[in-house]
Design a protein around this motif. Structure first.
Motif, PDB file in Angstrom:
ATOM      1  N   SER A 355       0.829  -1.215   0.000  1.00 49.42           N
ATOM      2  CA  SER A 355       0.000   0.000   0.000  1.00 49.42           C
ATOM      3  C   SER A 355       0.856   1.256   0.000  1.00 49.42           C
ATOM      4  CB  SER A 355      -0.910  -0.011   1.233  1.00 49.42           C
ATOM      5  OG  SER A 355      -1.657   1.189   1.310  1.00 49.42           O
ATOM      6  N   ASN A 356       1.945   1.238   0.789  1.00 51.94           N
ATOM      7  CA  ASN A 356       2.859   2.392   0.814  1.00 51.94           C
ATOM      8  C   ASN A 356       3.493   2.622  -0.557  1.00 51.94           C
ATOM      9  OD1 ASN A 356       2.359   2.954   3.468  1.00 51.94           O
ATOM     10  ND2 ASN A 356       4.148   1.844   4.247  1.00 51.94           N
ATOM     11  N   THR A 357       3.813   1.518  -1.249  1.00 54.90           N
ATOM     12  CA  THR A 357       4.392   1.642  -2.596  1.00 54.90           C
ATOM     13  C   THR A 357       3.424   2.343  -3.541  1.00 54.90           C
ATOM     14  OG1 THR A 357       5.668  -0.388  -2.260  1.00 54.90           O
ATOM     15  CG2 THR A 357       5.383   0.376  -4.529  1.00 54.90           C
ATOM     16  N   ILE A 358       2.143   1.932  -3.485  1.00 53.72           N
ATOM     17  CA  ILE A 358       1.128   2.571  -4.332  1.00 53.72           C
ATOM     18  C   ILE A 358       0.959   4.037  -3.958  1.00 53.72           C
ATOM     19  CG2 ILE A 358      -1.349   2.658  -4.844  1.00 53.72           C
ATOM     20  CD1 ILE A 358       0.092   0.555  -6.394  1.00 53.72           C
ATOM     21  N   GLU A 359       0.976   4.344  -2.649  1.00 51.28           N
ATOM     22  CA  GLU A 359       0.830   5.736  -2.201  1.00 51.28           C
ATOM     23  C   GLU A 359       1.996   6.592  -2.695  1.00 51.28           C
ATOM     24  OE1 GLU A 359       0.283   8.300   1.919  1.00 51.28           O
ATOM     25  OE2 GLU A 359       0.196   6.110   1.968  1.00 51.28           O
ATOM     26  N   ASP A 360       3.220   6.029  -2.637  1.00 51.78           N
ATOM     27  CA  ASP A 360       4.384   6.752  -3.158  1.00 51.78           C
ATOM     28  C   ASP A 360       4.223   7.020  -4.650  1.00 51.78           C
ATOM     29  OD1 ASP A 360       5.550   6.798  -0.705  1.00 51.78           O
ATOM     30  OD2 ASP A 360       6.840   5.051  -1.053  1.00 51.78           O
ATOM     31  N   PHE A 361       3.715   6.026  -5.369  1.00 51.25           N
ATOM     32  CA  PHE A 361       3.498   6.185  -6.813  1.00 51.25           C
ATOM     33  C   PHE A 361       2.470   7.281  -7.083  1.00 51.25           C
ATOM     34  CE2 PHE A 361       0.858   4.969 -10.502  1.00 51.25           C
ATOM     35  CZ  PHE A 361       1.791   5.137 -11.508  1.00 51.25           C
ATOM     36  N   GLN A 362       1.367   7.292  -6.317  1.00 49.36           N
ATOM     37  CA  GLN A 362       0.331   8.313  -6.496  1.00 49.36           C
ATOM     38  C   GLN A 362       0.872   9.707  -6.204  1.00 49.36           C
ATOM     39  OE1 GLN A 362      -2.645   6.728  -3.846  1.00 49.36           O
ATOM     40  NE2 GLN A 362      -3.836   5.833  -5.516  1.00 49.36           N
ATOM     41  N   ASN A 363       1.676   9.830  -5.143  1.00 52.19           N
ATOM     42  CA  ASN A 363       2.267  11.131  -4.815  1.00 52.19           C
ATOM     43  C   ASN A 363       3.193  11.612  -5.920  1.00 52.19           C
ATOM     44  OD1 ASN A 363       0.953  11.321  -2.356  1.00 52.19           O
ATOM     45  ND2 ASN A 363       2.602  10.295  -1.236  1.00 52.19           N
ATOM     46  N   PHE A 364       3.932  10.672  -6.501  1.00 56.31           N
ATOM     47  CA  PHE A 364       4.857  11.042  -7.579  1.00 56.31           C
ATOM     48  C   PHE A 364       4.096  11.546  -8.806  1.00 56.31           C
ATOM     49  CE2 PHE A 364       7.055   9.896 -11.510  1.00 56.31           C
ATOM     50  CZ  PHE A 364       8.250  10.587 -11.347  1.00 56.31           C
ATOM     51  N   MET A 365       2.986  10.889  -9.146  1.00 57.17           N
ATOM     52  CA  MET A 365       2.247  11.243 -10.365  1.00 57.17           C
ATOM     53  C   MET A 365       1.291  12.403 -10.143  1.00 57.17           C
ATOM     54  SD  MET A 365       3.652   9.270 -12.420  1.00 57.17           S
ATOM     55  CE  MET A 365       2.703   9.796 -13.844  1.00 57.17           C
ATOM     56  N   LYS A 366       1.119  12.876  -8.901  1.00 60.45           N
ATOM     57  CA  LYS A 366       0.197  13.977  -8.621  1.00 60.45           C
ATOM     58  C   LYS A 366       0.689  15.248  -9.316  1.00 60.45           C
ATOM     59  CE  LYS A 366      -1.200  14.190  -4.444  1.00 60.45           C
ATOM     60  NZ  LYS A 366      -1.188  14.429  -2.986  1.00 60.45           N
ATOM     61  N   PRO A 367      -0.171  15.913 -10.118  1.00 56.84           N
ATOM     62  CA  PRO A 367       0.257  17.112 -10.867  1.00 56.84           C
ATOM     63  C   PRO A 367       0.313  18.359  -9.992  1.00 56.84           C
ATOM     64  CG  PRO A 367      -2.043  16.662 -11.323  1.00 56.84           C
ATOM     65  CD  PRO A 367      -1.573  15.549 -10.413  1.00 56.84           C
ATOM     66  N   ASP A 368       1.398  18.527  -9.212  1.00 57.53           N
ATOM     67  CA  ASP A 368       1.553  19.727  -8.382  1.00 57.53           C
ATOM     68  C   ASP A 368       1.769  20.947  -9.254  1.00 57.53           C
ATOM     69  OD1 ASP A 368       1.319  18.207  -6.142  1.00 57.53           O
ATOM     70  OD2 ASP A 368       3.490  17.977  -5.834  1.00 57.53           O
ATOM     71  N   LYS A 369       0.950  21.969  -9.090  1.00 55.71           N
ATOM     72  CA  LYS A 369       1.103  23.208  -9.859  1.00 55.71           C
ATOM     73  C   LYS A 369       1.744  24.317  -9.034  1.00 55.71           C
ATOM     74  CE  LYS A 369      -0.824  21.616 -13.597  1.00 55.71           C
ATOM     75  NZ  LYS A 369       0.001  21.386 -14.805  1.00 55.71           N
ATOM     76  N   GLU A 370       1.574  24.234  -7.715  1.00 55.95           N
ATOM     77  CA  GLU A 370       2.094  25.274  -6.857  1.00 55.95           C
ATOM     78  C   GLU A 370       3.478  24.893  -6.327  1.00 55.95           C
ATOM     79  OE1 GLU A 370       0.652  28.147  -6.395  1.00 55.95           O
ATOM     80  OE2 GLU A 370      -1.094  27.569  -7.599  1.00 55.95           O
ATOM     81  N   LYS A 371       4.312  25.902  -6.127  1.00 56.04           N
ATOM     82  CA  LYS A 371       5.609  25.656  -5.522  1.00 56.04           C
ATOM     83  C   LYS A 371       5.428  25.319  -4.048  1.00 56.04           C
ATOM     84  CE  LYS A 371       8.425  28.599  -8.512  1.00 56.04           C
ATOM     85  NZ  LYS A 371       9.386  29.715  -8.546  1.00 56.04           N
ATOM     86  N   GLN A 372       6.365  24.539  -3.540  1.00 54.81           N
ATOM     87  CA  GLN A 372       6.328  24.187  -2.131  1.00 54.81           C
ATOM     88  C   GLN A 372       7.760  24.056  -1.625  1.00 54.81           C
ATOM     89  OE1 GLN A 372       5.272  19.988  -1.374  1.00 54.81           O
ATOM     90  NE2 GLN A 372       4.972  19.791  -3.587  1.00 54.81           N
ATOM     91  N   LEU A 373       7.910  24.208  -0.314  1.00 60.49           N
ATOM     92  CA  LEU A 373       9.213  23.978   0.304  1.00 60.49           C
ATOM     93  C   LEU A 373       9.412  22.476   0.467  1.00 60.49           C
ATOM     94  CD1 LEU A 373       9.267  26.755   3.044  1.00 60.49           C
ATOM     95  CD2 LEU A 373      10.674  26.666   1.007  1.00 60.49           C
ATOM     96  N   PHE A 374      10.547  21.958   0.028  1.00 62.43           N
ATOM     97  CA  PHE A 374      10.823  20.542   0.224  1.00 62.43           C
ATOM     98  C   PHE A 374      12.328  20.316   0.335  1.00 62.43           C
ATOM     99  CE2 PHE A 374      10.984  20.989  -4.367  1.00 62.43           C
ATOM    100  CZ  PHE A 374      12.061  20.202  -4.742  1.00 62.43           C
ATOM    101  N   SER A 375      12.675  19.235   0.979  1.00 65.56           N
ATOM    102  CA  SER A 375      14.072  18.869   1.177  1.00 65.56           C
ATOM    103  C   SER A 375      14.570  18.077  -0.026  1.00 65.56           C
ATOM    104  CB  SER A 375      14.226  18.039   2.451  1.00 65.56           C
ATOM    105  OG  SER A 375      15.506  17.429   2.493  1.00 65.56           O
ATOM    106  N   VAL A 376      15.655  18.534  -0.622  1.00 66.97           N
ATOM    107  CA  VAL A 376      16.246  17.822  -1.754  1.00 66.97           C
ATOM    108  C   VAL A 376      16.682  16.430  -1.316  1.00 66.97           C
ATOM    109  CG1 VAL A 376      18.206  17.789  -3.341  1.00 66.97           C
ATOM    110  CG2 VAL A 376      16.975  19.918  -2.941  1.00 66.97           C
TER     111      VAL A 376
END
Length: 546
Positions: A355-376
């Motif tokens: 389930s975590n693998t599928i969730e990671d896949f969904q997060n990766f394919m999510k079309p983020d349009k807004e900028k966000q702060l994230f750790s490289v």
């Protein structure tokens, strides 16, 4: 002697291109200045005929301030070059009396026409300024100057010539003796024009204001000419004393204005065609880029599906064994509550992992349009996590070294953590897509090297990512032992549809889209080179915060 041009532009490539085009047109370039201060110093040494001025400059003086100083000190014609068309900037620029504007990137036809127009206008302005100055500076020799002035001057009383200079008579093809005492009607093309101008002039003279008009008149031979007619009453309370009139032949100027009008129409047509062409090209580029984006997404989705297949293979095998064990235990009468609890917990653990693998896949394919702060660091760790099973089955090890903390993370669980010192503001999923492309290319290069026999099948592949903090930038450097990129191809790897992989093994859009994402969407840079054992990709990203 060729007309001399000074280029004031802080973009070196653009200034050299303009210099080349000016030389091709037959102009002489006195120099190139990248600041207002240098431009003023250059003018003091060698006086140019025209200055091409960029509005935005380095240094203390911008283009408008520099142009204002040049206009006040030297009165040299200025043509602005600017990438801006805001009304406020144009209004400020108008105060410096420019001769024209050129929008960047500069069109060569527009440049040549603007220069021609400027030389015409400058010539006329200089002649007029010189004539006016000459007239004012020699007032002590009034009679001689008036009689030899290059413009017509006369004293008129009751619409008759009382006195006139030789120039006025010459303009109309008469002698002074011919016109003295004559009614001014002799110079008008019709009685109607004579009456209309006379009524208007009388009203203005009576008010004590200057009567100034540009009207069509006739010479002695009947040919027509354009004149600028300016007059003022000697005493507005008593018009019988007379008025002084200055008449200037502006036929040549009218011809120039017509020429300017024609060239302006040409400029407008050229601008219209350029805008249409640019709009068409822009739309085509957007359509092409949209198509490439979709292709890139499909390629990324394919990689992710393969990653999920590898990630799921082991837990599916374990679940299969658990099911078989339940059946065997039941048949032998060994199934009890303890075994059921153990079986359920182990099954839920495997299902949770899937389930975590599928969730990671969904997060990766999510079309983020807004900028966000994230750790490289965390984003890279998440991509390693998704690809870990695929790397393991292909005998490829990976490591992540954070040079900010001088620590190497060989395991996904360790590097998949937040790090406040490597946080940027951008589109996280687009960045992860770039990392996916780079990791996939490294994996394919290692497998290809094994297939070609350049590397033993038992030899371990290596993929390394190094993270650096460079003041206002984060630097991500990825390297592998896949043998590198052929030197003749290294400058083409970011081109659309270019691939060094075999037929059916690569689309050639992964690195192209990576370059688009890094440079256009994230304001950074990406560079390819070869290291000791394989390819090295260096990504530099600015630290941008909200």
């Amino acid at each position: 002697m060729n007309d001399k041009v000074l280029i004031v532009e802080d973009e070196a490539v653009l200034s050299m291109q303009i210099k080349y085009e000016l030389l091709q047109m037959g102009y002489s370039v006195t120099g190139i200045s990248d600041t207002g201060e240098k431009a003023l110093a250059s003018i003091a040494i060698e006086m140019p005929d025209i200055v091409l001025m960029d509005i935005t400059l380095k240094g203390k003086l911008n283009g408008i301030e520099t142009a204002d100083l040049i206009h006040k000190q030297h009165n040299i014609p200025i043509i602005y070059m600017t990438a801006h068309s805001e009304k406020g900037i144009i209004e400020m620029a108008k105060l410096t009396s420019p001769y024209g504007y050129l929008l960047k990137p500069v069109n060569i036809k527009e440049l040549q026409i603007t220069l021609d127009v400027t030389l015409y206008k400058s010539k006329i302005d200089k002649e007029k300024t010189e004539l006016t100055g000459r007239l004012l500076s020699m007032t002590h020799q009034q009679h001689i100057i008036l009689d030899n002035a290059s413009i017509g001057i006369s004293l008129i009383r009751e619409r008759k010539f009382i006195w006139l200079n030789s120039k006025l008579a010459e303009i109309f093809g008469f002698t002074r003796e011919d016109l003295e005492g004559q009614n001014t009607r002799i110079l008008y093309p019709s009685q109607e024009a004579y009456e209309e101008f006379g009524k208007e002039a009388y009203c203005k003279l009576a008010k004590g204001v200057v009567c100034s008009e540009e009207i069509e008149m006739v010479r002695r031979d009947g040919s027509k000419l354009w004149c600028k007619y300016s007059g003022k009453a000697i005493n507005s309370s008593d018009l019988s004393i007379g008025s002084i009139w200055i008449i200037e032949d502006i036929t040549y100027r009218k011809q120039i204005e017509e020429e300017l009008k024609r060239k302006n129409e040409q400029l407008e047509q050229i601008n219209k065609e350029l805008k249409e062409a640019a709009l068409k090209e822009y739309r085509q580029r957007l359509e092409k880029e949209e198509m490439l984006v979709q292709q890139s997404k499909m390629a990324a989705m394919g990689e992710m599906i393969r990653a999920i297949a590898h990630q799921w293979k082991q837990p599916l095998n374990i679940l299969g064994l658990i099911v078989q064990e339940i059946r065997d235990s039941y048949e032998y009468g060994e199934l009890d509550k303890t075994q059921i609890d153990t079986t359920v917990n182990e099954s839920l653990k495997q299902i949770h992992f899937m389930s975590n693998t599928i969730e990671d896949f969904q997060n990766f394919m999510k079309p983020d349009k807004e900028k966000q702060l994230f750790s490289v660091q965390k984003a890279v760790g998440e991509m390693f996590s998704l690809l870990s099973a695929q790397m393991k089955v292909n005998n490829i090890s990976y490591s992540f070294t954070c040079h900010i903390h001088n620590k190497t993370f060989p395991e996904t669980e360790e590097c998949d953590q937040e790090c406040e010192q490597c946080v940027i503001s951008s589109n996280k999923n687009e960045f992860k897509q770039v990392i996916l492309n780079l990791l996939t290319n490294s994996k394919d290069a290692i497998l290809d090297r094994r297939e070609k026999g350049l590397m033993k099948k038992t030899d371990e592949g290596n993929i390394m990512i190094d993270l650096y903090d460079d003041y206002d930038k984060i630097i991500i450097e990825q390297s592998d032992n896949g043998g590198g990129i052929p030197q003749e191809h290294i400058l083409k790897v970011f081109d659309t549809y270019f691939t060094t992989k075999g037929t059916g093994k690569g689309s050639g859009i992964g690195l192209y889209m990576s370059k688009v994402i890094i440079e256009q969407h994230m304001g950074g840079s990406i560079h390819a080179s070869n290291g000791e054992y394989g390819a090295v990709f260096t990504v530099k990203l600015p630290k941008r915060y909200f």
